[in-house]
Scaffold this motif. Structure first.
Motif, PDB file in Angstrom:
ATOM      1  N   TRP A  87       0.878  -1.314  -0.006  1.00 20.00           N
ATOM      2  CA  TRP A  87      -0.131   0.019  -0.050  1.00 20.00           C
ATOM      3  C   TRP A  87       0.753   1.345   0.127  1.00 20.00           C
ATOM      4  CZ3 TRP A  87      -4.923  -0.452   3.031  1.00 20.00           C
ATOM      5  CH2 TRP A  87      -6.034  -1.447   2.514  1.00 20.00           C
TER       6      TRP A  87
ATOM      7  N   THR B 120       1.371   1.940  -3.663  1.00 21.35           N
ATOM      8  CA  THR B 120       0.173   2.545  -4.064  1.00 21.35           C
ATOM      9  C   THR B 120       0.426   3.941  -4.009  1.00 21.35           C
ATOM     10  OG1 THR B 120      -1.169   0.600  -3.757  1.00 21.35           O
ATOM     11  CG2 THR B 120      -2.414   2.611  -4.213  1.00 21.35           C
TER      12      THR B 120
ATOM     13  N   ASN C 247      -7.532   2.206  -2.386  1.00 23.98           N
ATOM     14  CA  ASN C 247      -7.334   1.202  -1.378  1.00 23.98           C
ATOM     15  C   ASN C 247      -8.647   0.612  -1.066  1.00 23.98           C
ATOM     16  OD1 ASN C 247      -4.642   1.158  -1.297  1.00 23.98           O
ATOM     17  ND2 ASN C 247      -4.422   2.634   0.262  1.00 23.98           N
TER      18      ASN C 247
ATOM     19  N   SER D 216      -3.565  -2.347  -4.554  1.00 21.95           N
ATOM     20  CA  SER D 216      -4.400  -2.250  -3.442  1.00 21.95           C
ATOM     21  C   SER D 216      -5.386  -3.536  -3.046  1.00 21.95           C
ATOM     22  CB  SER D 216      -5.236  -1.291  -3.685  1.00 21.95           C
ATOM     23  OG  SER D 216      -6.176  -1.495  -4.933  1.00 21.95           O
TER      24      SER D 216
ATOM     25  N   GLY E  55      -2.969  -5.832  -1.441  1.00 20.80           N
ATOM     26  CA  GLY E  55      -2.859  -5.352   0.098  1.00 20.80           C
ATOM     27  C   GLY E  55      -4.207  -6.053   0.945  1.00 20.80           C
ATOM     28  N   TRP E  56      -5.332  -6.257   0.105  1.00 24.99           N
ATOM     29  CA  TRP E  56      -6.581  -6.795   0.854  1.00 24.99           C
ATOM     30  C   TRP E  56      -6.282  -8.324   0.799  1.00 24.99           C
ATOM     31  CZ3 TRP E  56     -10.053  -4.231   3.689  1.00 24.99           C
ATOM     32  CH2 TRP E  56     -10.320  -2.921   3.329  1.00 24.99           C
TER      33      TRP E  56
END
Length: 345
Positions: free
Chosen positions: A60, A63, A131, A242, A245-246
């Motif tokens: 992130w 990002t 995000n 993003s 990231g999740w």
């Protein structure tokens, strides 16, 4: 009482309320059983959990680096990590997380980079939107899994479907609002300018800002966001990171559950993590005191594990994704306040 003391009081109240909620949750679930589960958690798995947390943070942060690049904000990879630490800090202490943390995060970013506040706010807002964008499809996949396979009861299914529809409506509102942004910015400037002038007359230390000034600043902010949305390649790259990231955040929860003795289906954590993040909109710092009960309820309902084990896994997850990044953010904020020499053109 000045504005700074009011903000600090708001943050302090938020943490106190969160502490009360967490204490009540632990009292209901059982202090002894919860901490016993934490004490017996697999240490090697917990070490792996920390590695995944670091990967999430780095993804992130990248990002943010992509967005800064689109806005032509000069920075290094270290700057990106420091600045993302600042964003995490702001979102962790402000009420309503992203909604409340963006102004502070934008201020920290503008001070560190030497760019204007509008550029900083555009960068922070763009990163938060990017995000959060994958949250809806991930929650939808999880919801489909719950409805088709999990036994959680008709009432819970209806409640989850309602939450998903609310998220969908919010996303649609953002899209429609952005398409009509020129009109909305004009209206917002008039409203904010009027409020500013009224506050100037009754609140000491507040200086009025004209509607024209608000409109100019909001227009600059919108122009910066347009630059971000107009770079389709970089935007797509940011969405990939993003989403990763999740997936990493979901992996952290899976490892936390595995550490206390439960291997659950990946679809469960892919649903619980983004849906639990919805509670961040509540006026609590970083979702503290709101995310935890949601996680526990969903994990117990969807997996059948005991409430103490679900609570232990949730606390381990939050230790890695909230408390450690918050402490790191404290360090990066301190670093950001040190004057950093910038190259001159």
């Amino acid at each position: 009482m000045n504005a700074t003391s009011v903000r600090l009081t708001t943050v302090a109240i938020g943490f106190v309320v969160a502490a009360v909620v967490l204490t009540g949750m632990l009292a209901l679930v059982g202090f002894e059983a919860t901490f016993a589960a934490i004490a017996t958690a697999d240490r090697l798995v917990l070490a792996s959990l920390l590695v995944v947390v670091a990967c999430w943070f780095g993804v992130w942060a990248y990002t943010l680096s992509v967005v800064l690049g689109i806005l032509e904000v000069e920075h290094t990879p270290v700057d990106a990590v420091v600045l993302f630490g600042n964003v995490v800090f702001a979102n962790s202490v402000a009420p309503s997380t992203y909604l409340g943390g963006e102004p502070l995060a934008a201020l920290l970013l503008s001070r560190y980079t030497g760019r204007d506040y509008e550029t900083g706010f555009a960068a922070v807002a763009s990163v938060d939107l990017l995000n959060y964008a994958p949250m809806l499809p991930l929650a939808g996949i999880g919801l489909l899994y719950v409805v088709t396979t999990a036994v959680v009861g008709r009432t819970v299914e209806i409640a989850l479907a309602f939450v998903f529809l609310v998220l969908l409506a919010l996303m649609a509102t953002v899209v429609v609002g952005w398409r009509r942004r020129d009109r909305l910015l004009t209206v917002a400037a008039v409203v904010l300018g009027g409020l500013s002038q009224k506050m100037d007359a009754v609140v000491p230390g507040v200086h009025a800002v004209s509607p024209a000034t608000f409109e100019r600043r909001l227009g600059q902010f919108a122009a910066n966001v347009e630059r971000v949305s107009g770079d389709h390649y970089s935007l797509g790259l940011s969405l990939v990171y993003s989403t990763a990231g999740w997936a990493l955040l979901s992996g952290v929860l899976w490892l936390a559950l595995y550490a206390v003795g439960h291997a659950v289906e990946p679809e469960v954590v892919l649903f619980v993590v983004p849906l639990g993040a919805v509670s961040n909109v509540l006026p609590l710092p970083g979702g503290l005191g709101s995310v935890e009960p949601v996680f526990v309820v969903l994990l117990v309902a969807m997996t059948g594990i005991t409430a103490p084990d679900a609570t232990a896994a949730t606390l381990l997850y939050r230790s890695g994704t909230y408390w450690l990044p918050l402490l790191f953010g404290v360090v990066t904020v301190a670093v950001a306040n040190v004057p950093v020499p910038r190259p001159t053109n």
